[in-house]
Design a protein around this motif. Structure first.
Motif, PDB file in Angstrom:
ATOM      1  N   UNK A 263     -32.889  -4.529  22.575  1.00 23.94           N
ATOM      2  CA  UNK A 263     -31.593  -4.507  21.884  1.00 23.94           C
ATOM      3  C   UNK A 263     -31.385  -3.111  21.296  1.00 23.94           C
ATOM      4  N   UNK A 264     -30.265  -2.498  21.600  1.00 21.77           N
ATOM      5  CA  UNK A 264     -29.939  -1.165  21.082  1.00 21.77           C
ATOM      6  C   UNK A 264     -28.988  -1.310  19.897  1.00 21.77           C
ATOM      7  N   UNK A 265     -29.357  -0.672  18.785  1.00 20.76           N
ATOM      8  CA  UNK A 265     -28.596  -0.763  17.538  1.00 20.76           C
ATOM      9  C   UNK A 265     -28.168   0.620  17.076  1.00 20.76           C
ATOM     10  N   UNK A 266     -27.169   0.632  16.185  1.00 20.30           N
ATOM     11  CA  UNK A 266     -26.796   1.860  15.487  1.00 20.30           C
ATOM     12  C   UNK A 266     -26.527   1.503  14.028  1.00 20.30           C
ATOM     13  N   UNK A 267     -26.975   2.372  13.109  1.00 22.44           N
ATOM     14  CA  UNK A 267     -26.774   2.129  11.697  1.00 22.44           C
ATOM     15  C   UNK A 267     -26.666   3.425  10.928  1.00 22.44           C
ATOM     16  N   UNK A 268     -26.530   3.309   9.608  1.00 26.15           N
ATOM     17  CA  UNK A 268     -26.396   4.469   8.721  1.00 26.15           C
ATOM     18  C   UNK A 268     -27.617   4.518   7.802  1.00 26.15           C
ATOM     19  N   UNK A 269     -28.354   5.641   7.855  1.00 27.80           N
ATOM     20  CA  UNK A 269     -29.545   5.841   7.029  1.00 27.80           C
ATOM     21  C   UNK A 269     -29.171   6.756   5.859  1.00 27.80           C
ATOM     22  N   UNK A 270     -29.549   6.361   4.640  1.00 27.10           N
ATOM     23  CA  UNK A 270     -29.240   7.137   3.436  1.00 27.10           C
ATOM     24  C   UNK A 270     -30.536   7.603   2.776  1.00 27.10           C
ATOM     25  N   UNK A 275     -33.717  14.545  -7.231  1.00 26.76           N
ATOM     26  CA  UNK A 275     -32.755  15.096  -8.180  1.00 26.76           C
ATOM     27  C   UNK A 275     -31.472  14.264  -8.280  1.00 26.76           C
ATOM     28  N   UNK A 276     -31.420  13.117  -7.577  1.00 23.18           N
ATOM     29  CA  UNK A 276     -30.261  12.243  -7.637  1.00 23.18           C
ATOM     30  C   UNK A 276     -29.249  12.468  -6.531  1.00 23.18           C
ATOM     31  N   UNK A 277     -29.366  13.562  -5.756  1.00 27.43           N
ATOM     32  CA  UNK A 277     -28.447  13.804  -4.649  1.00 27.43           C
ATOM     33  C   UNK A 277     -28.837  12.914  -3.467  1.00 27.43           C
ATOM     34  N   UNK A 278     -27.907  12.740  -2.527  1.00 26.14           N
ATOM     35  CA  UNK A 278     -28.168  11.880  -1.368  1.00 26.14           C
ATOM     36  C   UNK A 278     -27.444  12.417  -0.148  1.00 26.14           C
ATOM     37  N   UNK A 279     -27.911  11.981   1.013  1.00 26.76           N
ATOM     38  CA  UNK A 279     -27.285  12.350   2.282  1.00 26.76           C
ATOM     39  C   UNK A 279     -27.353  11.144   3.208  1.00 26.76           C
ATOM     40  N   UNK A 280     -26.264  10.901   3.953  1.00 25.83           N
ATOM     41  CA  UNK A 280     -26.206   9.771   4.887  1.00 25.83           C
ATOM     42  C   UNK A 280     -25.932  10.295   6.293  1.00 25.83           C
ATOM     43  N   UNK A 281     -26.593   9.685   7.278  1.00 24.89           N
ATOM     44  CA  UNK A 281     -26.414  10.086   8.668  1.00 24.89           C
ATOM     45  C   UNK A 281     -26.579   8.864   9.571  1.00 24.89           C
ATOM     46  N   UNK A 282     -25.945   8.901  10.730  1.00 21.86           N
ATOM     47  CA  UNK A 282     -26.071   7.802  11.682  1.00 21.86           C
ATOM     48  C   UNK A 282     -27.345   7.980  12.495  1.00 21.86           C
ATOM     49  N   UNK A 283     -27.906   6.878  12.959  1.00 22.12           N
ATOM     50  CA  UNK A 283     -29.138   6.900  13.757  1.00 22.12           C
ATOM     51  C   UNK A 283     -29.119   5.690  14.698  1.00 22.12           C
ATOM     52  N   UNK A 302     -27.992  10.743  14.973  1.00 26.35           N
ATOM     53  CA  UNK A 302     -26.630  10.802  15.481  1.00 26.35           C
ATOM     54  C   UNK A 302     -25.855  11.955  14.881  1.00 26.35           C
ATOM     55  N   UNK A 303     -25.314  11.764  13.676  1.00 29.08           N
ATOM     56  CA  UNK A 303     -24.572  12.833  13.015  1.00 29.08           C
ATOM     57  C   UNK A 303     -24.548  12.563  11.507  1.00 29.08           C
ATOM     58  N   UNK A 304     -24.291  13.620  10.756  1.00 26.41           N
ATOM     59  CA  UNK A 304     -24.206  13.494   9.300  1.00 26.41           C
ATOM     60  C   UNK A 304     -22.826  12.942   8.944  1.00 26.41           C
ATOM     61  N   UNK A 305     -22.790  11.837   8.211  1.00 23.34           N
ATOM     62  CA  UNK A 305     -21.522  11.243   7.791  1.00 23.34           C
ATOM     63  C   UNK A 305     -21.242  11.540   6.313  1.00 23.34           C
ATOM     64  N   UNK A 306     -22.271  11.930   5.551  1.00 16.44           N
ATOM     65  CA  UNK A 306     -22.079  12.307   4.140  1.00 16.44           C
ATOM     66  C   UNK A 306     -23.096  13.389   3.819  1.00 16.44           C
ATOM     67  N   UNK A 307     -22.693  14.655   3.745  1.00 16.74           N
ATOM     68  CA  UNK A 307     -23.635  15.738   3.453  1.00 16.74           C
ATOM     69  C   UNK A 307     -24.254  15.556   2.054  1.00 16.74           C
TER      70      UNK A 307
END
Length: 309
Positions: A263-270, A275-283, A302-307
């Motif tokens: 099964x092939x999936x796609x999701x968002x990893x955060x 220091x409290x900062x965060x980044x989200x990207x697809x995988x 995949x790509x960065x959705x939230x720098x």
């Protein structure tokens, strides 16, 4: 800070790491490149993250001296980017590569032209190749013309032997007529479709496996994490890489396709930094639900959705 200065800053960081005896691991650099980008360069993040993982980049860092000013290497790095990214991104990344290799701002076009000229074949070889191709073309033309002439003669011969128009048709030989009778044996029935549909519960099982993996990585339970991915995907889930984050999570998992029991999936990893900062990207994830327990066999950024902010 312009794009060339971005490459120069990244170069200084890598050389400083090497002087301290610290290897420039591609996954570590992926986490750092976001710190070097200004607000106007956030759209270069996917290309930068891809560049630091390419074999050409690893060769540039590993040579002596590291990141030497080499026009051939500059061309190779730019070609790696041109295979995946839009021309507008590649044009800006060319300036980053120039800064990374300390080639001097504005040297992109000259270096590319020089490297292309060095890789071009000699004029003598080109003339020899043209001569060979011309000979082959001549042989083919003669063969085609001869074939057309033979077909024309054969057509005229058949017309001469044909019966006159309006005459009685020739009686068909008994053996020939018998051969044209339809076979009385019935056509064999189509083979039954033996492929069984995938159990709908497999998608839930695949999603649960990915969620359990990130839960184990976030709690630094490397032993539990290793039970959830195969050897081919081990380089994507190095425990030492995840130790730099306060917490890591995955969400919005959805099925994109299926291949057999995979099964092939796609999701968002955060990724949450200390220091409290965060980044989200697809995988993307490929999960073999036929194994017991199900294991992740492949994963890719995949790509960065939230720098990082």
């Amino acid at each position: 800070m312009n794009d060339y200065q971005l490459g120069a800053n990244l170069r200084r960081q890598i050389l400083a790491d090497l002087q301290r005896g610290q290897s420039s691991d591609g996954r570590r650099l992926q986490a750092l490149v976001g710190d070097f980008c200004g607000e106007s360069q956030s759209n270069l993040l996917p290309a930068l993250k891809y560049l630091v993982l390419t074999p050409a980049f690893s060769h540039a860092v590993g040579q002596t001296p590291a990141l030497g000013a080499d026009a051939r290497l500059q061309l190779r790095l730019n070609q790696e980017l041109q295979e995946l990214f839009a021309p507008a991104i590649c044009e800006r990344m060319a300036a980053v590569v120039s800064g990374l290799l300390n080639l001097g701002e504005g040297s992109t076009a000259t270096a590319t032209a020089t490297a292309s000229a060095a890789l071009a074949p000699s004029t003598g070889s080109s003339r020899g190749l043209v001569a060979v191709l011309s000979f082959i073309a001549g042989v083919l033309v003669v063969g085609v013309v001869g074939g057309l002439v033979w077909l024309l003669l054969l057509s005229r011969q058949q017309q001469a032997l044909a019966p006159p128009s309006g005459g009685a048709p020739l009686q068909e030989a008994p053996a020939e007529a018998e051969r044209k009778q339809p076979s009385e044996s019935p056509m064999p029935p189509p083979a039954p479709d033996l492929e069984q549909p995938l159990d709908p519960a497999a998608v839930d099982q695949a999603i649960a496996t990915v969620q359990q993996l990130y839960s184990a990585l976030s709690s630094r339970n490397s032993e539990a994490a290793r039970q959830l991915f195969g050897a081919a995907a081990a380089d994507q889930f190095d425990a030492s890489f995840f130790e730099q984050f306060e917490r890591v999570s995955v969400a919005d998992l959805r099925e994109t396709s299926r291949t057999g029991s995979t099964v092939n999936l796609q999701g968002v990893v955060t990724f949450l930094y200390p220091d409290g900062s965060s980044q989200s990207e697809t995988r993307s994830f490929s999960v073999d639900t036929g194994a017991s327990p199900a294991v992740i066999t492949a994963s890719a950024f995949g790509q960065v959705v939230k720098p990082r902010n």
